[in-house]
Scaffold this motif. Structure first.
Motif, short mmCIF file in Angstrom:
data_model
loop_
_atom_site.label_atom_id
_atom_site.label_comp_id
_atom_site.label_asym_id
_atom_site.label_seq_id
_atom_site.Cartn_x
_atom_site.Cartn_y
_atom_site.Cartn_z
N GLY A 109 7.87 10.06 -1.02
CA GLY A 109 9.25 10.26 -0.61
C GLY A 109 9.92 9.01 -0.08
N SER A 110 10.64 9.18 1.02
CA SER A 110 11.44 8.09 1.58
C SER A 110 10.56 6.94 2.08
CB SER A 110 12.34 8.60 2.71
OG SER A 110 11.56 9.18 3.74
N THR A 111 9.36 7.26 2.54
CA THR A 111 8.45 6.20 2.99
C THR A 111 8.11 5.28 1.84
OG1 THR A 111 7.46 7.61 4.70
CG2 THR A 111 6.17 5.72 3.96
N ARG A 112 7.85 5.87 0.71
CA ARG A 112 7.54 5.06 -0.47
C ARG A 112 8.75 4.26 -0.93
NH1 ARG A 112 5.03 7.16 -6.30
NH2 ARG A 112 3.92 5.20 -6.76
N GLU A 113 9.93 4.88 -0.91
CA GLU A 113 11.15 4.19 -1.32
C GLU A 113 11.42 2.98 -0.44
OE1 GLU A 113 14.50 6.86 -1.66
OE2 GLU A 113 13.22 8.45 -2.45
N ARG A 114 11.28 3.16 0.87
CA ARG A 114 11.52 2.05 1.79
C ARG A 114 10.53 0.92 1.57
NH1 ARG A 114 12.57 6.31 5.48
NH2 ARG A 114 10.42 6.20 6.24
N ALA A 115 9.28 1.27 1.32
CA ALA A 115 8.25 0.25 1.10
C ALA A 115 8.54 -0.54 -0.17
CB ALA A 115 6.88 0.91 1.02
N ILE A 116 8.94 0.16 -1.22
CA ILE A 116 9.26 -0.52 -2.48
C ILE A 116 10.45 -1.46 -2.29
CG2 ILE A 116 10.13 -0.16 -4.83
CD1 ILE A 116 8.52 2.47 -4.86
N ALA A 117 11.48 -0.98 -1.62
CA ALA A 117 12.67 -1.80 -1.38
C ALA A 117 12.31 -3.04 -0.57
CB ALA A 117 13.74 -0.99 -0.67
N ALA A 118 11.39 -2.91 0.39
CA ALA A 118 11.01 -4.04 1.24
C ALA A 118 10.29 -5.12 0.45
CB ALA A 118 10.12 -3.55 2.39
N LEU A 119 9.69 -4.77 -0.67
CA LEU A 119 8.98 -5.76 -1.48
C LEU A 119 9.93 -6.76 -2.14
CD1 LEU A 119 6.26 -3.50 -3.17
CD2 LEU A 119 5.97 -5.11 -1.27
N PHE A 137 14.04 9.02 -7.91
CA PHE A 137 14.58 8.10 -6.90
C PHE A 137 13.62 6.95 -6.61
CE2 PHE A 137 16.61 12.23 -6.15
CZ PHE A 137 17.94 11.85 -6.31
N VAL A 138 12.33 7.23 -6.63
CA VAL A 138 11.34 6.16 -6.47
C VAL A 138 11.43 5.20 -7.65
CG1 VAL A 138 8.86 5.67 -6.49
CG2 VAL A 138 9.76 7.48 -5.02
N ARG A 139 11.57 5.74 -8.84
CA ARG A 139 11.70 4.89 -10.04
C ARG A 139 12.93 3.99 -9.94
NH1 ARG A 139 11.67 8.22 -15.36
NH2 ARG A 139 11.10 6.21 -16.28
N ILE A 140 14.04 4.56 -9.49
CA ILE A 140 15.28 3.78 -9.39
C ILE A 140 15.13 2.64 -8.39
CG2 ILE A 140 17.67 3.88 -8.59
CD1 ILE A 140 17.82 6.69 -9.84
N ASP A 173 0.83 -1.21 0.00
CA ASP A 173 0.00 0.00 0.00
C ASP A 173 0.86 1.26 0.00
OD1 ASP A 173 -2.71 1.27 0.31
OD2 ASP A 173 -1.78 2.02 2.14
N ASP A 174 1.94 1.26 0.80
CA ASP A 174 2.84 2.42 0.84
C ASP A 174 3.58 2.58 -0.49
OD1 ASP A 174 2.11 3.09 3.39
OD2 ASP A 174 3.85 2.15 4.36
N ALA A 175 3.90 1.47 -1.13
CA ALA A 175 4.57 1.54 -2.43
C ALA A 175 3.67 2.19 -3.47
CB ALA A 175 4.98 0.14 -2.90
N THR A 189 14.44 -3.10 -7.27
CA THR A 189 13.64 -4.14 -6.62
C THR A 189 13.20 -5.20 -7.63
OG1 THR A 189 12.88 -2.57 -4.95
CG2 THR A 189 11.58 -4.58 -5.23
N LEU A 190 12.87 -4.79 -8.83
CA LEU A 190 12.51 -5.75 -9.87
C LEU A 190 13.69 -6.69 -10.15
CD1 LEU A 190 10.47 -3.44 -12.24
CD2 LEU A 190 9.68 -5.66 -11.36
N GLY A 191 14.90 -6.14 -10.19
CA GLY A 191 16.07 -6.98 -10.38
C GLY A 191 16.24 -7.99 -9.26
#
Length: 265
Positions: A54-64, A92-95, A47-49, A100-102
């Protein structure tokens, strides 16, 4: 205090500790992650992703990147991340989504599911002139980690585009990343491509090419090497840039490893 009293006191303290530990475990303060907790965490990160900032979204994406194959499929995470890469304006969110896809391809999905989904969209981004270099570099690096020369689509579709990026002029980060990928990919023509790059005017480009040659030869034997590449590396030992000299010095011994041969002029 006699020995009997001491033993009684010790036993009493021990029982108190046991009671405390039991109470803590019973209340759930110390517990292993249950499937319910894990699922809740994935749901929150997902949901956060999608909706965070900002950083909240980045952390959530990385956690996936840490989900299971089942969770990846249930939440359709690869597709969601591709949507973020395609539609989000935050570089930065895109990166982070690209990275994460990799990681999903390497550690989570089976049968190259993630790679099959992101291969063409990533190629389309690399072909666009208006895409930021930071985004393109992230894609090239992910390709470097996930491409395999045994896959026809990787070898025939993606690798030629990486070679084109390596042949660009200048010292941009996308070119440098592409040169490194060629060294790691190990295609049959890789050594010749890298040997051509040694003629670049930019010292940083020559340095990266020499390092890529080292990695290429370190992972591939029985390579036919053009004498011009050897001569160029020897010339680089006299380069005014110490980093270039160091990279050339490291690469030269790789040319004489077992089964490598020099091509005839």
């Amino acid at each position: 205090m006699n020995s009997t009293s001491a033993r009684c006191l010790w036993a009493a303290k021990f029982n108190i500790w046991l009671c405390l530990i039991f109470a803590i475990v019973l209340n759930g303060s110390v517990s292993a992650a249950t499937p319910e907790n894990t699922s809740s965490s994935v749901s929150k990160n997902f949901d956060d992703a999608k909706n965070g900032h900002g950083s909240t979204r980045e952390r959530a994406i990385a956690a996936l990147a840490n989900v299971s194959a089942r969770e990846e499929a249930d939440y359709n995470i690869s597709d969601e991340l591709l949507g973020i890469v395609a539609k989000t304006s935050d570089i930065f969110v895109r990166i982070v989504a690209i990275e994460t896809l990799g990681k999903l391809q390497i550690n989570v999905t089976k049968d190259d599911k993630a790679l099959t989904k992101y291969r063409e969209p990533f190629m389309n981004i690399l072909a666009k002139k208006d895409e930021p270099n930071m985004v393109k570099k992230a894609i090239v690096l992910v390709f470097g980690e996930t491409l395999r020369k045994t896959r026809l689509m990787d070898k025939d579709r993606v690798y030629p585009e990486i070679v084109k990026l390596a042949s660009h002029r200048g010292e941009d980060p996308v070119r440098l990343a592409a040169i490194g990928v060629i060294g790691n990919f190990g295609a049959d023509d890789g050594i010749n491509v890298l040997a051509d790059v040694l003629n670049a005017q930019e010292s940083r480009v020559r340095e990266v090419a020499a390092k890529a040659i080292f990695h290429y030869l370190d992972s591939n034997s029985g390579v036919t090497i053009h004498p011009g590449a050897v001569n160029k590396l020897v010339e680089m030992l006299k380069d005014k840039d110490s980093y270039v000299r160091s990279s050339a010095l490291r690469a030269i011994p790789s040319f004489i490893q077992a089964n490598n041969t020099l091509a005839t002029e």
